[in-house]
Enzyme design. Structure first.
Site, mmCIF file in Angstrom:
data_model
loop_
_atom_site.group_PDB
_atom_site.id
_atom_site.type_symbol
_atom_site.label_atom_id
_atom_site.label_comp_id
_atom_site.label_asym_id
_atom_site.label_seq_id
_atom_site.Cartn_x
_atom_site.Cartn_y
_atom_site.Cartn_z
ATOM 1 N N GLU A 9 0.403 -1.019 0.045
ATOM 2 C CA GLU A 9 0.170 -0.004 -0.400
ATOM 3 C C GLU A 9 0.223 0.591 0.119
ATOM 4 O OE1 GLU A 9 -2.817 -0.223 3.145
ATOM 5 O OE2 GLU A 9 -4.113 -1.676 2.032
ATOM 6 N N GLU A 44 -5.682 -8.479 -0.685
ATOM 7 C CA GLU A 44 -6.266 -8.100 0.888
ATOM 8 C C GLU A 44 -7.517 -8.131 0.372
ATOM 9 O OE1 GLU A 44 -4.866 -5.367 3.680
ATOM 10 O OE2 GLU A 44 -3.107 -5.815 3.155
HETATM 11 O O1 AHR Z 1 -4.646 -5.517 6.786
HETATM 12 C C1 AHR Z 1 -5.226 -4.675 8.228
HETATM 13 C C2 AHR Z 1 -4.375 -3.828 7.227
HETATM 14 O O2 AHR Z 1 -5.098 -3.223 6.225
HETATM 15 C C3 AHR Z 1 -3.176 -3.808 6.656
HETATM 16 O O3 AHR Z 1 -2.048 -4.233 7.534
HETATM 17 C C4 AHR Z 1 -3.145 -2.797 5.468
HETATM 18 O O4 AHR Z 1 -2.075 -4.068 4.230
HETATM 19 C C5 AHR Z 1 -4.135 -2.503 4.474
HETATM 20 O O5 AHR Z 1 -4.385 -1.279 5.161
#
Ligand code: AHR
Length: 518
Positions: A175, A294
């Site tokens: 990210e 994610e």
């Molecule tokens: O999954 C929790 C968090 O969400 C992770 O660390 C990050 O990559 C995202 O913002």
């Protein structure tokens, strides 16, 4: 009462692409209790000789997880992996600024990779491109995959691991478009760094697959432009662009939440279009695919105070331990429907995360481990979705939602492997829906099914709540009662070309059986 007609057209010859098993990945970050008292808890009654909880590992297997991303997440952007290898008693704790938590470094690269290996999980590693760069990324890759005779590979051997781990999938940071990310960069800075780190990593091990960071969500102001710029630097080098998305019910807007799969669908189509535009301009035949590394339901805006508001804590604090409902589980099932329908462009996806942190598996320290409601649709899809994803044609009324606009009231995905078919259907409407499965020129037989229905009860912490939801909202789908034509497998399979099933209101259903050209 039923809504107007819904028709799902399927045929064994029309396919989207092969379902990559890595679509059923998950994620373990050094965050809260994901690692400590999650997968790892020396002294727990079920722990093995390495200090990893057997009860959690067994549930992980049952969940059908194929790939696990590690060690972050936001955490990776301030991580010094070298501090967490070698003799445990010599490792020093450090203050992780991503989650404002003291990280004891008891579990590091070797412990994680050996756990993954024992559990038959393919690891997906991330390198720190926040506070660090090319040199450290190359060193970590050499530590993991190098043969004896060089500094970092020899350190691994000295630490007790002779054979290289052979880690194939590598994320170039995490990210990096997010201002919250430690070492956040603009698209040009990140694009150059990712290209340089990735190119050097491929010199160490040309067989690896690389993931460049895409946008943290479709809502990011730089969305689109970020993908274009990053891929202009990295197109020839990387295999995948990452996507992250979390969905939640906001202000009781159930219809929009139930339509989250459509939001995910549009997001994927836009990222694929952005990647293809860069490819087209370069006159490239290469296709960049998506690592949706994610995704989940996360009550991010309503229950999470924000990283910067967390007090500095130690000893595996309880952070982001969302408790899920039947409704959340229906949405998770539907998000999987979306992922399957993009099997041609999404080979990797990670349900974020695996244990305790927005997770399908929960634990109590020194206590039991249990399945959240979201566990069931994931485990069932991972088990049944094999082979080729079918290219379905779905005709269904739409539902008007505030956040998502018009969304289909019924969504569907199907897979086929050696005549074994699996169908996944979501009814987003508050009414039962009769679905005509049209299979002209093919015989369809449905043998078994499972269904999750949404609840209205507030989610309550603990295994009792999860058990109650499972008892009331999850279970066998009544094939005999709800499949009104066809329905038998094998020689009795329906050849009339049409099978009708009735889906419960606000539900996710998986059906298995046979499908063959007649
Ligand atoms: O999954 C929790 C968090 O969400 C992770 O660390 C990050 O990559 C995202 O913002």
């Amino acid at each position: 009462m039923t809504t107007s007609r819904t028709r799902v057209l399927l045929h064994p010859d029309f396919t989207v692409g092969t379902v990559d098993r890595r679509l059923f990945g998950s994620f373990v970050e050094h965050l809260g209790r994901a690692v400590y008292t999650g997968i790892h808890e020396p002294g727990h009654p079920t722990s093995d000789e390495h200090g990893f909880r057997r009860d959690v590992a067994d549930l992980t297997r049952e969940l059908g997880v194929t790939t696990v991303r590690y060690p972050g997440g936001n955490f990776v952007s301030n991580y010094r992996w070298e501090d967490a290898v070698g003799p445990v008693e010599q490792r020093k704790p450090f203050l992780d600024l991503a989650w404002r938590t003291v990280e004891p470094n008891l579990v590091g690269t070797d412990e994680f990779l050996q756990w993954a290996e024992r559990e038959g999980i393919q690891p997906m590693m991330a390198v720190n491109l926040g506070t660090r760069g090319v040199e450290e990324a190359v060193a970590l890759l050499e530590y993991c995959n190098g043969e004896a005779g060089t500094r970092w590979a020899d350190l691994r051997i000295a630490n007790g691991r002779e054979k290289p781990y052979g880690v194939k999938l590598w994320c170039l940071g995490n990210e990096m478009d997010g201002p919250w990310q430690i070492g956040h960069k603009d698209a040009h800075e990140y694009g150059k760094l990712a290209r340089n780190a990735g190119a050097a990593m491929k010199l160490v091990d040309p067989s690896i697959e690389l993931v460049a960071c895409g946008s943290s969500s479709m809502q990011m102001p730089t969305f689109g432009e970020w993908e274009r710029t990053v891929l202009e630097y990295t197109y020839d080098l990387v295999d995948h662009i990452s996507m992250h998305a979390y969905y939640e019910e906001v202000d009781g807007d159930r219809a929009s939440f139930l339509g989250s799969g459509t939001a995910m669908d549009r997001f994927i189509e836009r990222v694929v279009a952005s990647a293809d535009a860069v490819g087209a301009q370069r006159r490239s035949d290469k296709k960049i695919t998506v690592s949706f590394d994610e995704w989940n339901v996360w009550y991010l805006t309503t229950r999470f105070p924000g990283e910067e508001n967390l007090p500095i804590q130690r000893d595996a604090p309880r952070i982001i331990e969302d408790v899920y409902s039947g409704l959340d589980a229906v949405v998770v099932g539907d998000l999987l429907v979306t992922l399957l329908n993009h099997a041609d462009r999404v080979p990797v996806a990670c349900l974020a995360q695996l244990v305790n942190v927005i997770a399908p598996i929960m634990t109590e320290p020194a206590g039991e481990a249990w399945r959240q409601p979201t566990f069931h649709p994931f485990a069932t899809t991972a088990r049944l979705a094999q082979g080729e994803a079918l290219d379905l044609r779905v005709t269904t009324p739409t539902i008007t939602t505030k956040a998502q606009g018009e969304v289909p009231s019924v969504t569907a995905a199907a897979t086929l492997a050696d005549g074994a078919v699996a169908l996944f259907l979501t009814n987003r409407s508050p009414e039962p829906v009769e679905v005509e499965l049209a299979h002209p020129g093919a015989a369809l037989g449905i043998t078994e099914g499972w269904s999750m229905t949404a609840d209205h009860e507030p989610a309550v912490v603990g295994p009792e709540h999860a058990a109650k939801v499972a008892e009331k909202h999850w279970g066998a789908f009544d094939v005999a009662g709800r499949v009104t034509a066809g329905g038998a497998a094998g020689p009795d399979a329906d050849t009339a070309g049409s099978t009708t099933i009735t889906l419960p209101p606000e539900s996710w259903t998986a059906l298995s059986g046979t499908l063959a050209s007649s």
